[in-house]
Design a protein around this motif. Structure first.
Motif, PDB file in Angstrom:
ATOM      1  N   VAL A  52     -77.995   2.293 -87.758  1.00 19.20           N
ATOM      2  CA  VAL A  52     -77.889   1.071 -86.463  1.00 19.20           C
ATOM      3  C   VAL A  52     -76.546   1.056 -85.564  1.00 19.20           C
ATOM      4  N   ASP A  53     -75.742   1.512 -86.298  1.00 21.10           N
ATOM      5  CA  ASP A  53     -74.909   1.327 -84.819  1.00 21.10           C
ATOM      6  C   ASP A  53     -74.808   2.465 -83.869  1.00 21.10           C
ATOM      7  N   LEU A  54     -75.607   3.540 -84.432  1.00 21.46           N
ATOM      8  CA  LEU A  54     -76.188   5.230 -83.370  1.00 21.46           C
ATOM      9  C   LEU A  54     -76.702   4.458 -82.122  1.00 21.46           C
ATOM     10  N   ILE A  55     -77.464   3.708 -82.268  1.00 19.05           N
ATOM     11  CA  ILE A  55     -79.075   3.124 -81.516  1.00 19.05           C
ATOM     12  C   ILE A  55     -77.999   2.939 -80.608  1.00 19.05           C
ATOM     13  N   GLY A  56     -78.451   3.082 -79.153  1.00 20.11           N
ATOM     14  CA  GLY A  56     -77.955   2.795 -77.953  1.00 20.11           C
ATOM     15  C   GLY A  56     -76.721   3.300 -77.733  1.00 20.11           C
ATOM     16  N   LEU A  57     -75.849   4.486 -78.011  1.00 22.87           N
ATOM     17  CA  LEU A  57     -74.810   4.326 -77.814  1.00 22.87           C
ATOM     18  C   LEU A  57     -75.438   6.151 -76.320  1.00 22.87           C
ATOM     19  N   THR A  58     -74.931   5.672 -76.033  1.00 21.93           N
ATOM     20  CA  THR A  58     -74.716   6.916 -74.541  1.00 21.93           C
ATOM     21  C   THR A  58     -74.837   8.603 -75.005  1.00 21.93           C
ATOM     22  N   ALA A  59     -75.441   9.306 -75.131  1.00 24.70           N
ATOM     23  CA  ALA A  59     -75.604  10.494 -75.204  1.00 24.70           C
ATOM     24  C   ALA A  59     -74.602  11.526 -74.120  1.00 24.70           C
ATOM     25  N   GLU A  60     -73.638  12.284 -74.150  1.00 26.06           N
ATOM     26  CA  GLU A  60     -72.640  13.070 -73.316  1.00 26.06           C
ATOM     27  C   GLU A  60     -73.201  14.303 -73.365  1.00 26.06           C
TER      28      GLU A  60
END
Length: 179
Positions: A103-111
């Motif tokens: 759940v903490d990974l969802i919404g992170l920006t992928a660069e």
């Protein structure tokens, strides 16, 4: 763990009744099936009924659970499909340094490694052979699955709200095939 809505994290889903005394079979999304009861009362679907676990035993593909207030097979069957949730705050922080709640990974920006924004993590899938990050690419709107391994995701910066991903040529070609 999977899914998030209104600050709730889905820890499992009721698959149906088990026996005639009101026990339910739960497909758990926790690392160990018995830990579904470790975070306190469970909320059925976001904003739904609150359940207290009276008893639990791990079985293949989940757990058999006795919930307070569910006394017979009919009541247990009526709960089939109910998602069992807790607040994100109830989970605390992962114990290991390189450990993350899905759940903490969802919404992170992928660069990419140069710091160019590629997209956003929209889901984390656990297919059994290892977790996969589902990244929706900004340029195309398509999603691509990235193996959640250090060589493909060398940086996870929760405080900074970003991850660094390495997409290979196959991933970029597969973009057109994903939805």
């Amino acid at each position: 763990m999977a899914g998030q809505a209104e600050g709730l994290v889905v820890l499992g889903a009721i698959a149906g009744a088990h026996g005639v005394r009101g026990e339910v079979k739960v497909k758990t999304f926790t690392e160990a099936p018995e830990t579904i009861a470790a975070y306190g009362p469970l909320t059925g679907d976001p904003g739904g009924r609150v359940f207290r676990v009276k008893g639990l035993r791990a079985v293949k593909d989940g757990a058999v659970v006795r919930l307070d207030g569910v006394e017979d097979r009919e009541a247990a069957e009526a709960l089939k499909g109910t998602r069992l949730c807790v607040s994100r705050a109830a989970l605390g922080e992962p114990e290991e340094e390189d450990s993350f709640f899905h759940v903490d990974l969802i919404g992170l920006t992928a660069e990419d490694e140069a710091g160019t924004k590629l997209g956003t993590v929209i889901a984390v899938h656990a297919f059994g052979a290892g977790d996969m990050l589902d990244v929706r690419l900004d340029e195309t709107g398509k999603s691509v699955l990235v193996p959640f391994r250090r060589e493909m995701v060398p940086v996870v910066d929760l405080k900074g709200g970003r991850i660094v991903v390495r997409l290979d040529d196959e991933d970029e070609e597969a973009e057109g095939d994903s939805a």
